[in-house]
Motif scaffolding. Structure first.
Motif, PDB file in Angstrom:
ATOM      1  N   LYS A 128      42.958  25.710  39.063  1.00  0.00           N
ATOM      2  CA  LYS A 128      42.104  26.345  38.048  1.00  0.00           C
ATOM      3  C   LYS A 128      40.978  27.141  38.708  1.00  0.00           C
ATOM      4  CE  LYS A 128      39.565  25.206  33.855  1.00  0.00           C
ATOM      5  NZ  LYS A 128      39.162  24.145  32.925  1.00  0.00           N
ATOM      6  N   GLU A 129      40.375  26.576  39.750  1.00  0.00           N
ATOM      7  CA  GLU A 129      39.276  27.249  40.446  1.00  0.00           C
ATOM      8  C   GLU A 129      39.760  28.487  41.195  1.00  0.00           C
ATOM      9  OE1 GLU A 129      35.440  28.120  41.774  1.00  0.00           O
ATOM     10  OE2 GLU A 129      36.194  26.928  40.099  1.00  0.00           O
ATOM     11  N   ILE A 130      40.904  28.392  41.856  1.00  0.00           N
ATOM     12  CA  ILE A 130      41.454  29.548  42.570  1.00  0.00           C
ATOM     13  C   ILE A 130      41.736  30.676  41.583  1.00  0.00           C
ATOM     14  CG2 ILE A 130      43.472  30.415  43.826  1.00  0.00           C
ATOM     15  CD1 ILE A 130      43.558  27.625  45.216  1.00  0.00           C
ATOM     16  N   ARG A 131      42.354  30.339  40.473  1.00  0.00           N
ATOM     17  CA  ARG A 131      42.654  31.373  39.468  1.00  0.00           C
ATOM     18  C   ARG A 131      41.377  31.988  38.912  1.00  0.00           C
ATOM     19  NH1 ARG A 131      47.115  27.618  37.447  1.00  0.00           N
ATOM     20  NH2 ARG A 131      48.986  28.560  38.365  1.00  0.00           N
ATOM     21  N   ARG A 132      40.360  31.161  38.700  1.00  0.00           N
ATOM     22  CA  ARG A 132      39.083  31.682  38.199  1.00  0.00           C
ATOM     23  C   ARG A 132      38.504  32.694  39.170  1.00  0.00           C
ATOM     24  NH1 ARG A 132      34.192  31.719  39.106  1.00  0.00           N
ATOM     25  NH2 ARG A 132      34.236  30.216  40.791  1.00  0.00           N
ATOM     26  N   LYS A 133      38.530  32.378  40.461  1.00  0.00           N
ATOM     27  CA  LYS A 133      38.002  33.290  41.476  1.00  0.00           C
ATOM     28  C   LYS A 133      38.817  34.574  41.550  1.00  0.00           C
ATOM     29  CE  LYS A 133      35.912  29.866  44.537  1.00  0.00           C
ATOM     30  NZ  LYS A 133      36.003  29.219  45.854  1.00  0.00           N
ATOM     31  N   ARG A 134      40.131  34.444  41.496  1.00  0.00           N
ATOM     32  CA  ARG A 134      40.990  35.627  41.563  1.00  0.00           C
ATOM     33  C   ARG A 134      40.784  36.521  40.341  1.00  0.00           C
ATOM     34  NH1 ARG A 134      46.720  33.483  44.182  1.00  0.00           N
ATOM     35  NH2 ARG A 134      45.818  33.011  46.214  1.00  0.00           N
ATOM     36  N   ASP A 135      40.691  35.907  39.169  1.00  0.00           N
ATOM     37  CA  ASP A 135      40.461  36.696  37.951  1.00  0.00           C
ATOM     38  C   ASP A 135      39.101  37.376  37.986  1.00  0.00           C
ATOM     39  OD1 ASP A 135      42.946  35.941  37.009  1.00  0.00           O
ATOM     40  OD2 ASP A 135      42.173  34.463  35.583  1.00  0.00           O
ATOM     41  N   ALA A 136      38.092  36.690  38.509  1.00  0.00           N
ATOM     42  CA  ALA A 136      36.756  37.281  38.605  1.00  0.00           C
ATOM     43  C   ALA A 136      36.775  38.488  39.544  1.00  0.00           C
ATOM     44  CB  ALA A 136      35.751  36.239  39.098  1.00  0.00           C
ATOM     45  N   TRP A 137      37.469  38.359  40.682  1.00  0.00           N
ATOM     46  CA  TRP A 137      37.563  39.482  41.622  1.00  0.00           C
ATOM     47  C   TRP A 137      38.203  40.683  40.954  1.00  0.00           C
ATOM     48  CZ3 TRP A 137      41.486  42.460  43.590  1.00  0.00           C
ATOM     49  CH2 TRP A 137      41.146  43.279  44.667  1.00  0.00           C
ATOM     50  N   MET A 138      39.320  40.446  40.253  1.00  0.00           N
ATOM     51  CA  MET A 138      40.023  41.546  39.599  1.00  0.00           C
ATOM     52  C   MET A 138      39.206  42.113  38.440  1.00  0.00           C
ATOM     53  SD  MET A 138      42.653  43.494  39.680  1.00  0.00           S
ATOM     54  CE  MET A 138      44.000  42.748  40.552  1.00  0.00           C
ATOM     55  N   SER A 139      38.530  41.264  37.703  1.00  0.00           N
ATOM     56  CA  SER A 139      37.714  41.728  36.570  1.00  0.00           C
ATOM     57  C   SER A 139      36.634  42.700  37.009  1.00  0.00           C
ATOM     58  CB  SER A 139      37.068  40.543  35.850  1.00  0.00           C
ATOM     59  OG  SER A 139      38.036  39.768  35.207  1.00  0.00           O
ATOM     60  N   VAL A 140      36.003  42.423  38.135  1.00  0.00           N
ATOM     61  CA  VAL A 140      34.970  43.329  38.650  1.00  0.00           C
ATOM     62  C   VAL A 140      35.569  44.698  38.931  1.00  0.00           C
ATOM     63  CG1 VAL A 140      33.447  43.780  40.617  1.00  0.00           C
ATOM     64  CG2 VAL A 140      33.479  41.513  39.558  1.00  0.00           C
ATOM     65  N   ARG A 141      36.724  44.719  39.575  1.00  0.00           N
ATOM     66  CA  ARG A 141      37.345  46.012  39.907  1.00  0.00           C
ATOM     67  C   ARG A 141      37.760  46.772  38.660  1.00  0.00           C
ATOM     68  NH1 ARG A 141      35.796  42.743  43.395  1.00  0.00           N
ATOM     69  NH2 ARG A 141      35.526  43.681  45.417  1.00  0.00           N
ATOM     70  N   VAL A 142      38.361  46.093  37.700  1.00  0.00           N
ATOM     71  CA  VAL A 142      38.816  46.752  36.471  1.00  0.00           C
ATOM     72  C   VAL A 142      37.620  47.217  35.635  1.00  0.00           C
ATOM     73  CG1 VAL A 142      40.078  46.402  34.300  1.00  0.00           C
ATOM     74  CG2 VAL A 142      41.035  45.549  36.453  1.00  0.00           C
ATOM     75  N   SER A 143      36.530  46.470  35.658  1.00  0.00           N
ATOM     76  CA  SER A 143      35.357  46.853  34.855  1.00  0.00           C
ATOM     77  C   SER A 143      34.732  48.159  35.331  1.00  0.00           C
ATOM     78  CB  SER A 143      34.306  45.744  34.859  1.00  0.00           C
ATOM     79  OG  SER A 143      33.678  45.644  36.120  1.00  0.00           O
ATOM     80  N   HIS A 144      34.976  48.528  36.602  1.00  0.00           N
ATOM     81  CA  HIS A 144      34.419  49.768  37.143  1.00  0.00           C
ATOM     82  C   HIS A 144      35.288  50.987  36.861  1.00  0.00           C
ATOM     83  CE1 HIS A 144      32.130  46.948  39.918  1.00  0.00           C
ATOM     84  NE2 HIS A 144      31.226  47.524  39.158  1.00  0.00           N
ATOM     85  N   LEU A 145      36.439  50.793  36.241  1.00  0.00           N
ATOM     86  CA  LEU A 145      37.325  51.914  35.924  1.00  0.00           C
ATOM     87  C   LEU A 145      36.899  52.594  34.628  1.00  0.00           C
ATOM     88  CD1 LEU A 145      40.758  50.221  36.702  1.00  0.00           C
ATOM     89  CD2 LEU A 145      39.468  51.789  38.173  1.00  0.00           C
ATOM     90  N   GLU A 146      37.316  53.824  34.470  1.00  0.00           N
ATOM     91  CA  GLU A 146      37.068  54.553  33.223  1.00  0.00           C
ATOM     92  C   GLU A 146      37.880  53.911  32.097  1.00  0.00           C
ATOM     93  OE1 GLU A 146      34.913  57.073  32.824  1.00  0.00           O
ATOM     94  OE2 GLU A 146      34.349  56.808  34.934  1.00  0.00           O
TER      95      GLU A 146
END
Length: 150
Positions: free
Chosen positions: A112-130
Motif C-alpha cells: 500500500k505504501e509503495i503504491r501510494r508513493k508511486r501514485d504521488a510521483w506520477m500525480s505530480v508529473r500529470v498535474s503539470h501537464l496542460e
C-alpha cells in the motif's frame, strides 16, 4: 453548427513500427522512473511476487510460471520474502509435497505504501501537464490497458 470529430487513416507499417518502438521506450522509462523515485522498501522482483500473492495465495511453482522464472529462482525469491517477514509458507492442504505462500499483514502495508508513493510521483508529473494533455492521457490509458491485456 457542431464540429465533426476528426477521421484518422491507418498508419503505414513503417510508421506503426516506429510508433511501437517509441511507445515501448517511453513506457519502459516511466516504469523505471516510478520504481526509482518511489524509493521502494523491496526489490522489483519481490514487489512483483507480492502483487501476485495479493491476488491469491499460490505455490512457488505457480508463482514461477506466472513470473516466467525457474522454480529454483522462485524458491530463492520466496525465501527472501519470508526472511523479510512479507510471506508465510504453509503446507498445501491436498498435496503435502507442496507449500502455499501467502502475504503477511506487513507485506500488505508495504504494498500500500509503495503504491501510494508511486501514485504521488506520477500525480505530480500529470498535474503539470496542460488540460488537453491530461485528457489525451485519460484516453491513452484505456488504450494502453487494452494493449497490455492482449
Amino acid at each position: 453548427m457542431s464540429e465533426q470529430p476528426p477521421t484518422y487513416a491507418a498508419l503505414r507499417p513503417a510508421a506503426v513500427s516506429s510508433l511501437a518502438g517509441e511507445l515501448r521506450l517511453a513506457c519502459m522509462r516511466i516504469s523505471r522512473r516510478v520504481r526509482y523515485e518511489s524509493t521502494d522498501a523491496v526489490a522489483p522482483h519481490h514487489f512483483s511476487v507480492m502483487c501476485r500473492l495479493e491476488e491469491a495465495p499460490r505455490t512457488p511453482g505457480e508463482l514461477a510460471e506466472i513470473e516466467r522464472v525457474s522454480a529454483p529462482s522462485m524458491t530463492r525469491t520466496v525465501g527472501g520474502l519470508a526472511e523479510l517477514g512479507f510471506v508465510q509458507r504453509a503446507q498445501h492442504p491436498t498435496d503435502k509435497r507442496q507449500v502455499i505462500v501467502t502475504l503477511t499483514p506487513e507485506a500488505r502495508r508495504v504494498l500500500k505504501e509503495i503504491r501510494r508513493k508511486r501514485d504521488a510521483w506520477m500525480s505530480v508529473r500529470v498535474s503539470h501537464l496542460e488540460p488537453e494533455e491530461q485528457a489525451i492521457l485519460q484516453r491513452a490509458t484505456v488504450i494502453l490497458t487494452r494493449v497490455a491485456a492482449e
